[in-house]
Design an enzyme around this catalytic site. Structure first.
Site, mmCIF file in Angstrom:
data_model
loop_
_atom_site.group_PDB
_atom_site.id
_atom_site.type_symbol
_atom_site.label_atom_id
_atom_site.label_comp_id
_atom_site.label_asym_id
_atom_site.label_seq_id
_atom_site.Cartn_x
_atom_site.Cartn_y
_atom_site.Cartn_z
ATOM 1 N N THR A 124 -0.654 11.530 1.149
ATOM 2 C CA THR A 124 -1.530 12.262 0.238
ATOM 3 C C THR A 124 -2.125 13.472 0.938
ATOM 4 O O THR A 124 -2.334 14.522 0.320
ATOM 5 C CB THR A 124 -2.644 11.332 -0.271
ATOM 6 O OG1 THR A 124 -2.051 10.163 -0.846
ATOM 7 C CG2 THR A 124 -3.508 12.029 -1.316
ATOM 8 N N ALA A 125 -2.385 13.352 2.239
ATOM 9 C CA ALA A 125 -2.932 14.470 3.002
ATOM 10 C C ALA A 125 -2.008 15.676 2.950
ATOM 11 O O ALA A 125 -2.456 16.816 2.733
ATOM 12 C CB ALA A 125 -3.162 14.044 4.453
ATOM 13 N N HIS A 149 -8.085 8.855 7.897
ATOM 14 C CA HIS A 149 -8.677 7.611 8.387
ATOM 15 C C HIS A 149 -9.951 7.892 9.201
ATOM 16 O O HIS A 149 -10.775 8.703 8.803
ATOM 17 C CB HIS A 149 -7.658 6.824 9.198
ATOM 18 C CG HIS A 149 -6.386 6.518 8.468
ATOM 19 N ND1 HIS A 149 -6.346 6.236 7.126
ATOM 20 C CD2 HIS A 149 -5.092 6.461 8.894
ATOM 21 C CE1 HIS A 149 -5.091 6.006 6.760
ATOM 22 N NE2 HIS A 149 -4.314 6.145 7.805
ATOM 23 N N LYS A 202 0.862 -1.184 0.000
ATOM 24 C CA LYS A 202 0.000 0.000 0.000
ATOM 25 C C LYS A 202 0.892 1.225 0.000
ATOM 26 O O LYS A 202 1.937 1.255 0.656
ATOM 27 C CB LYS A 202 -0.879 -0.016 1.257
ATOM 28 C CG LYS A 202 -1.771 1.213 1.442
ATOM 29 C CD LYS A 202 -2.915 1.179 0.448
ATOM 30 C CE LYS A 202 -3.942 2.256 0.730
ATOM 31 N NZ LYS A 202 -4.779 1.910 1.902
ATOM 32 N N LEU A 203 0.481 2.263 -0.725
ATOM 33 C CA LEU A 203 1.240 3.505 -0.819
ATOM 34 C C LEU A 203 0.310 4.705 -0.776
ATOM 35 O O LEU A 203 -0.822 4.638 -1.244
ATOM 36 C CB LEU A 203 1.997 3.582 -2.156
ATOM 37 C CG LEU A 203 3.228 2.737 -2.388
ATOM 38 C CD1 LEU A 203 3.654 2.907 -3.839
ATOM 39 C CD2 LEU A 203 4.342 3.145 -1.455
ATOM 40 N N SER A 204 0.813 5.806 -0.259
ATOM 41 C CA SER A 204 0.150 7.092 -0.458
ATOM 42 C C SER A 204 0.394 7.529 -1.900
ATOM 43 O O SER A 204 1.436 7.219 -2.484
ATOM 44 C CB SER A 204 0.722 8.145 0.491
ATOM 45 O OG SER A 204 0.501 7.806 1.834
#
Length: 325
Positions: free
Chosen positions: A156-157, A195, A102-104
């Site tokens: 990403t945030a 989240h 999983k990645l941003s």
């Protein structure tokens, strides 16, 4: 290292290993080499490939991957699972340490020379973006200079925060679940929450300053890509497509048999309330998680280009997505 290497090669019950004395080797030797041997057996599952898999402990990831991890349907490979905060996974991917992870989206822009993005397993949609929150009402001038808690530089945030151009103040990096406490204690004036924070911030007395997902949707007209699953290109495209399909089958199993994964999801959800956990899954797992489709891939390409521009890097001239020329 002595723990990480076996974990990347074996799944399930790990073989025993010995440890050597730190100060010196027996008989004053300069080098000691130790090997683990496996008796060949054509029927032995150890002859199957084992891929290191990185996912976050968040309910959307554990929900999607539980069936694959626990072998609830036939797959052509086994997994050795590393569960960690997404910012740790971002760092591991930049070092090429995980076969599938999983990645941003912000991190994905930096690793496309080594990884290809999968069409299944992603977190992408509408009404699911990070939120900028405060503990009190702030003036426009205070917002421009405010210190902001962020859940990681490569998230990403943090990328979206920069793309708005509205928050040039200093940023304090911390684990995502420490952001709201930092704002509550007054250590930072603002915080970017991700989240399950979007479901709980109001109950903690925090105020919404900006919905970064809504900002993205209004600015681009596209759904917001938050996270993606990537596979190392050196696995080969045939194996990569098998992984992509296995993730899709894992999600289909989760939808058909939700009770199978409940204990696993709960075990990694910390103290999350059952209602919040269910809302988390409903918000971040959708049909884009089964297949990005043309709209999903276009949204990811748009954010990848923005991430590369923000970082001052060029994207490689390689296919971004598995199975796409």
């Amino acid at each position: 290292m002595v723990n990480e290497v076996p974990a990347s090669c074996f799944s399930g019950a790990f073989p025993a290993r010995s440890c050597v004395q730190v100060a010196r080797l027996p008989k004053d030797a300069l080098v000691e080499i130790e090997a683990i041997a496996l008796k060949y057996d054509a029927e032995n599952s150890m002859t199957r490939p084992v891929y290191s898999l990185g996912i976050s402990p968040c309910p959307n990831d554990t929900y999607i991957f539980e069936a694959l991890i626990h072998g609830r349907f036939p797959a052509s490979f086994d997994t050795s699972v590393h569960i960690a905060d997404v910012e740790e996974l971002n760092a591991m991917a930049r070092q090429g340490r995980l076969a599938v992870t999983k990645l941003s989206m912000a991190a994905a822009a930096h690793i496309l020379d080594r990884y290809v993005l999968l069409n299944s397993g992603a977190a992408l949609g509408r009404g699911c973006g990070p939120l900028v929150v405060s503990h009190r009402e702030l003036s426009d001038e205070e917002r421009r200079t405010a210190r902001i808690a962020i859940p990681g530089r490569m998230t990403t945030a943090n990328l979206l925060l920069s793309l708005t151009g509205r928050f040039p103040g200093p940023r304090a990096e911390m684990i995502f679940d420490q952001v709201m406490p930092a704002v509550e204690r007054g250590e930072t004036e603002l915080g970017v929450i991700i989240h399950e924070g979007r479901f709980t911030y109001a109950g903690r007395g925090l105020r919404l300053v900006l919905d970064l997902g809504r900002w993205w949707e209004e600015d681009t007209g596209m759904p917001l890509p938050l996270g993606v699953i990537a596979a190392r290109r050196d696995l080969g495209m045939e194996a990569i497509l098998q992984v992509e399909e296995a993730i899709r089958q894992s999600l289909l199993h989760a939808r058909a048999h939700p009770e199978d994964g409940r204990a696993f999801i709960r075990s990694h959800a910390q103290e999350m309330d059952e209602t919040v956990m269910a809302s988390h899954i409903a918000t971040f797992v959708n049909d884009y998680s089964l297949d990005l489709g043309q709209d999903g891939r276009k949204a990811m390409e748009t954010l990848l280009e923005a991430a590369a521009k923000e970082a001052g890097i060029s994207l490689p001239s390689l296919p971004f997505f598995a199975g796409r020329a």
